[in-house]
Each structure stands twice: as C-alpha cells, then as structure tokens.
Scaffold this motif. Sequence first.
Motif, PDB file in Angstrom:
ATOM      1  N   ASP A 163       0.860  -1.142  -0.134  1.00 33.98           N
ATOM      2  CA  ASP A 163       0.087  -0.053   0.080  1.00 33.98           C
ATOM      3  C   ASP A 163       1.143   1.275  -0.134  1.00 33.98           C
ATOM      4  O   ASP A 163       1.922   1.197   0.743  1.00 33.98           O
ATOM      5  CB  ASP A 163      -0.965   0.005   1.147  1.00 33.98           C
ATOM      6  CG  ASP A 163      -2.180  -0.799   0.923  1.00 33.98           C
ATOM      7  OD1 ASP A 163      -2.597  -0.933  -0.067  1.00 33.98           O
ATOM      8  OD2 ASP A 163      -2.897  -1.261   2.232  1.00 33.98           O
ATOM      9  N   GLN A 165       2.922   4.173   0.808  1.00 35.97           N
ATOM     10  CA  GLN A 165       3.363   4.220   2.549  1.00 35.97           C
ATOM     11  C   GLN A 165       2.736   5.526   2.891  1.00 35.97           C
ATOM     12  O   GLN A 165       2.563   6.660   2.048  1.00 35.97           O
ATOM     13  CB  GLN A 165       5.019   4.540   2.403  1.00 35.97           C
ATOM     14  CG  GLN A 165       5.631   3.182   2.195  1.00 35.97           C
ATOM     15  CD  GLN A 165       7.224   3.348   2.345  1.00 35.97           C
ATOM     16  OE1 GLN A 165       7.577   4.471   2.324  1.00 35.97           O
ATOM     17  NE2 GLN A 165       7.704   2.084   2.183  1.00 35.97           N
ATOM     18  N   VAL A 166       2.400   5.857   4.254  1.00 31.69           N
ATOM     19  CA  VAL A 166       1.978   7.194   4.888  1.00 31.69           C
ATOM     20  C   VAL A 166       3.241   8.059   5.113  1.00 31.69           C
ATOM     21  O   VAL A 166       4.446   7.473   5.461  1.00 31.69           O
ATOM     22  CB  VAL A 166       1.274   6.784   6.178  1.00 31.69           C
ATOM     23  CG1 VAL A 166      -0.050   5.931   5.809  1.00 31.69           C
ATOM     24  CG2 VAL A 166       2.137   6.139   7.042  1.00 31.69           C
ATOM     25  N   LYS A 192       0.594   9.695  11.758  1.00 30.87           N
ATOM     26  CA  LYS A 192       0.625   8.883  10.334  1.00 30.87           C
ATOM     27  C   LYS A 192      -0.447   9.532   9.429  1.00 30.87           C
ATOM     28  O   LYS A 192      -1.735   9.282   9.553  1.00 30.87           O
ATOM     29  CB  LYS A 192       0.460   7.563  10.390  1.00 30.87           C
ATOM     30  CG  LYS A 192       1.730   6.763  11.343  1.00 30.87           C
ATOM     31  CD  LYS A 192       2.875   6.818  10.293  1.00 30.87           C
ATOM     32  CE  LYS A 192       4.025   5.739  11.234  1.00 30.87           C
ATOM     33  NZ  LYS A 192       4.954   5.514  10.198  1.00 30.87           N
ATOM     34  N   PRO A 194      -2.279   9.374   5.690  1.00 31.69           N
ATOM     35  CA  PRO A 194      -2.040   8.775   4.481  1.00 31.69           C
ATOM     36  C   PRO A 194      -1.934   9.678   3.415  1.00 31.69           C
ATOM     37  O   PRO A 194      -2.332  10.954   3.264  1.00 31.69           O
ATOM     38  CB  PRO A 194      -3.575   8.235   4.304  1.00 31.69           C
ATOM     39  CG  PRO A 194      -3.940   8.193   5.590  1.00 31.69           C
ATOM     40  CD  PRO A 194      -3.356   9.066   6.393  1.00 31.69           C
ATOM     41  N   LYS A 195      -1.275   9.486   2.368  1.00 26.80           N
ATOM     42  CA  LYS A 195      -1.013  10.291   1.083  1.00 26.80           C
ATOM     43  C   LYS A 195      -2.344  10.435   0.585  1.00 26.80           C
ATOM     44  O   LYS A 195      -3.132   9.551   0.592  1.00 26.80           O
ATOM     45  CB  LYS A 195       0.148   9.633   0.257  1.00 26.80           C
ATOM     46  CG  LYS A 195       1.535   9.589   0.761  1.00 26.80           C
ATOM     47  CD  LYS A 195       2.474   9.099  -0.258  1.00 26.80           C
ATOM     48  CE  LYS A 195       3.809   8.728   0.185  1.00 26.80           C
ATOM     49  NZ  LYS A 195       4.606   8.250  -0.767  1.00 26.80           N
TER      50      LYS A 195
END
Length: 704
Positions: A163, A165-166, A192, A194-195
Amino acid sequence: MRNWGSWGVLFGVCISIAAVQAAPLRPLQLGDLQQLREVSEPEFSPEGNWVAYAVKRPDFAADENDSDIWMSRWDGSEKLRLTTSSASEHTPRWSPDGRYLGFLADRPDKTDDKDDKDQGDQLWLLNRTGGEAEKITSFKGGVVDYVWSPDSRKLALIVEDPDPQVEEETVEIQTNPTAGDSKKNVQLKKTKTPKPIVIDRFQFKQDEDGYLVHRRKHLYLFDLATRQAMLLTPGDYDERLPAWSPDSKQIVFVSKRRAEADRDNNWDLYLIEAKAGAKPRQLTDFAGPDNDPDYESRPAWSPDGRQIAYLQGGPLKLIGYAVHALAVIPAAGGTPRLLSANLDRNVQHPSWSADGRSIRFIVEDDRTGYLASVPVAGGAISPLTSGRQMVEEFSAATSGRIAIVASTASTLPEVFALEGGKQLPLSRQNDDWLATVQLAPVSEIDFPSKDGTVIHGFLVKPPGYQSGRKYPALLRIHGGPVGQFGNSFSFEWQWLAANGYAVVAANPRGSSGRGEVFSKAIYADWGHLDAQDVLAAVDYAVAGGIADPERLGIGGWSYGGMLTNYTIAQDRRFKAAISGASIANILSGYGTDQYIRDYETELSTPWRNLEGWMKISFPFFHADRIATPTLFLCGEKDFNVPLLNSEQMYQALRSLGLDTQLVIYPGQHHGISKPSYRRDRLERYVAWYDRFLKSKTTGTTASR
C-alpha cells in the motif's frame, strides 16, 4: 524419513460403535455456526501417500476466521493437524522432492521488527524432517500465490505491491496556553497521515482491494538456497496464476500486458524464462479471456513440456455470461484446440495424466459439479465421479491417485480419496457435529416458467414436515447473476427451515450450469425473465400445498438482492423481503462500483443508452409500486455493490412510509466475513420474516 506423527496430534481414536448409544437428533441452533469446518485446497504429497488440506473455522471468541493445515493418509487411517496458531495458514503445497510443505500465513515471526511489519501473507515452510515452520519471505505487500519448480530449487511467487506508504508529520499542538511563555505549553506530536489517493485508471475500484491506483501483482523468482527473490515482470501490469515447465526453465502466467488493459477482460497467457533479464512472450491472442483469473484455475503443462492446457473464455461482448472451455496450445506457439467445445458447460482446473494422454478437469453442470477426463487427441468426455454432489477441487498424484473435495445438500465439503469410482472419506471434519443435528430434507425440483421454459431449483421442507399442512415459505435467490444453487450444504437454508419455514430456491435464466444460451437470456434485460422464473418457483410450492400463499417472503444477497428488488417492484404477493448488498438504481452504479467494463459492454454508457439504463433501474424509479416491508443490509466498505445503493432504496421506501430498515456492517466488504456479523445477519433474517409472516399463534422459533 521421520514419521509424520511427530508433527502433530493424531486424531481418530478407535472406539466401539456398539458401545455407544446414539443420542436423539436435536434441532439446528444458531450456535452451530461455530461448529462449521470448511475444507479446501487438497494437495498430494509427492509419493502420493498423504493429502494436505486447509480447514477454516469461525473463532467467535476472537471474532475472526481461523484456518489451519491438516493432512490425512491416503487410506484414511491417520489425520494430523500441522498448524495451531491463531493466525490463518492456508494454501498448502509440497515441494516436489518431498522435503517441505509450504503454506501462506500472515503471522509474526520472532525475527520481525515490530515497526517494520509486512502487509499481507508470507510464505512459510515446514521441514519434513521436523522442526518449527520457517518464514522465508518478507515482502511489504504480501505473497498472493506461489508454485514450486519441479526441481524443488526455486519458487514462482506472485507478490503484491505494498500500500502507498504514509507520510509521518510532526505537528505542534498548544495546550493550556498561559499569559507567559506559551512555548512551554507546546507539545510535539507525530501522526501518520495517508497520502492523497490519485486516480487515473479506467477501473479504479475493487472490493477488498479498495482504490486500485497502480498497486500491481508481479511475478518473482525465489531461490530456495539463497533465500533471495528476483523480480521477473516489472511494469504497470498484473500477473497471475504461474505454472512451471517440467524442466524448471520456463514459467507460464496470465496477464494483460498492454495499455489501457482495464478497459476489457482480455487476459492472455505469457511465457518467460526463469532467469534475470528474461522478457515475456505472448502465447495466446484470442479476443476474450484466456484463463480468467477470477476462475482461479491455473494453466497446466503437459508432462513432456510441449503443450499447455488452459481455459478459453467467450467473446468479450458476452462478459460473464460466456462459457469457459478447455483448450490446449503448443508451448512453442500456434493455434489452440478446444477439447470441450461441444460440452456447453464451464470447466475448471485442468490436470494432465502422468502419461500425457488425457486431461482431468471439473465440470459445472446443472446443480452439480463433477470430475471428468478427456483424451488430449480429442474424443468423448468421461465423468470420473457421479451422484448429486458438488466436486469443488481435486488433486492428482503421479501414481494416478486422485483426491477430491466434495459436498452435498446434507454434508459440508470434505476430502475424499477417489478409487474405482468410489469415494473414501479422508478429512471427516464435520462428521461428529452432523451426527447430532436434525437437518431439513432438501430435494431438487423442476417447474415451468411463465413462457414454458423449464426451470430447476430446490425445495427445503422444515424438519418434521407434515403433509397437508401449509407453511410460511421463503423464496431465496442466488447472486451472480451467473452462478447457481447446487447440491452443497447451506447453513442459511437449514437455519430458516429450523425456524419453521419452507425454503424454495430457483436457478433462473442467467444462471450457469445449463449452457451459454440459458445464461445470456437476461443480457441487458435484468429483472424480466429471471423474475418470472423465480416467481414460478413460488407458484410450484403453493400449488404443491407446501407454501401458504398468504405467508410468503423473499430475499437474497448481491444479485439475489437485486432480483428481490426487481420482483417486489412488480409483484405484491410477498409480505416480507430482505435485500442484501443490492442495487436498484443502476445509474448510481456507474463509476461508483467495480463493474465499469461490464456496464459499458452490456448497456453502453448512460448518455448513449439512457433508455436501456432506465429500463433496468425501474425498482428505484418506480419504488412507489413496492408494497413489501423490506430489510436492507450491506457492508460498510463494499466496493462490489456499494452501500449507497442500499441507502437509496432504504430512503425511497422510508419516504413512501413502508416498514423498512437498513443494517450496515462496519468494516465489512461484499462478503460478510466477521463471525459475529454472520450470526447477526442470520438472526435478523429470522426476526424480520417472523415479524411479518408469523402471527402470535402460528409457527415457532428454534433455539438461538
């Protein structure tokens, strides 16, 4: 070689049957869900004396499903459980030299860094000489599939990209500011984040996978001695279902290696040498799916390495309605030959005989599935199993021994040894439980539809059924629409029958098992002929004096829920309906679910064929024709038939003042998998039907 008994606890203590007095059978209870064992993935050991398999069970304490690896001797004399962890182990596969048994599992290893966790299943090995299982891969995205090379030195892996990466951000948070130096009141907090999800693919959603972006599944070559993996197929493509050539030098796999591959389902076979820098060579070019991965049916090499057997689908315009045939193509390239062209039935899982003269495969027939064989040179197809059962999987040893997984309407899937046309039970995972419960009788039925077409289905009578008494009856509809109800165990049917209902189930037009013409009869015309067919099933049960015409219910999941919507929008005989994970306003599906290819192939685009889209959306745009109290259910994260569709229908019926309710299962996809939610769903089924179909003085509800 060490005895396999050192790996686990030996089951199957012999007792004197004569000394045990059979207890009376008890009614089925909802708590029996925890007794169910799903047996799958049979795999012969190289010498052909053992069969490994996976056993899945619901763990209600952890509210998860757990799968373990078992194995049985060929003669059924020993059964060993090989894994016992709380994580799920599955996909057992022996190394050809017999040294290892591999499996996939998402469980921690003692060497894992707690801050550097893998995202999915990894490959583990059990050494036949003894010892603990060893984790041999650590891919960030996880291992999806694997196959051993015939020389046991390498493995072909399908590995998913991780997935995105954050990004870790440091955020200043001011707490309890004062009039003085506020910097003393500033805390640093790492979060964290998320993109952003950037979409640029034609098909960008898939149930369980989520938003697709460009996360791909690639083919890797794994060297067992060095424990090193090498990427064989880079690029923006998905590779699936690898299979090794007999000399361990080439791998055949399935892919769509072209631009805008999302726009159709035209999969092809490719060959690649198992070495660094190798380039794939396209083997098939049929304008349709060659070995559609959805069938989970791996291509198979002939023993001499000259030919490859696989599944050839139908033309792209027929999408899922097309029948898949058994085909053989030269490994060097050339024109494929169809060995089941005249069968008009779907086939799966080709496997060559040791002498290379015939190919075994599974045939999906009318309410059954059977193992068959056909000469490679061409000729008649010969069934290898018989009876009203569903053969779901099989494994063949080089010695000629065959193990199958089969089920019936009264028995769950189990592993059987097939010898001389007879089936010797090997796994017996469900025998003890089945021996204690009273099951409802299930019978096959045939009846004419409105236009005279003969439709096939099933009738389930409540335990203790009394002739001449009319029962509240439920019409249950399968998903798909291309699929069928077969002779396999249904806990749902048994649970409804245990609560005093007669259950009638039909395989209407659109179903598989009866050929391509029958399947494609509803092409771009949903809720018409198939609705007539399922209503004919109810007419059959009423005419037979079994179903009370004043106490009729209807329901289904996925397309079964859709056809429920279609049916109650044109027939008011039902007093209660349950529509699971369904859609009625088909226009709302465009761009919000995973079926964009199917929509544009079958219906064109809404701006080019608005009339056609509106025609099959009538349950929503004519919701005022519905008079049936309806329960809607759906998983919160369903990308197959998204929640918004159930929300729309719930809101429409609520606006109309009908009895309705919407149940949303948090975190669940199209298939409700969490054990507590599966139990909840069955409880709600009975409660909803009871509310509208049973008075205070009629029927009873079984213990839950």
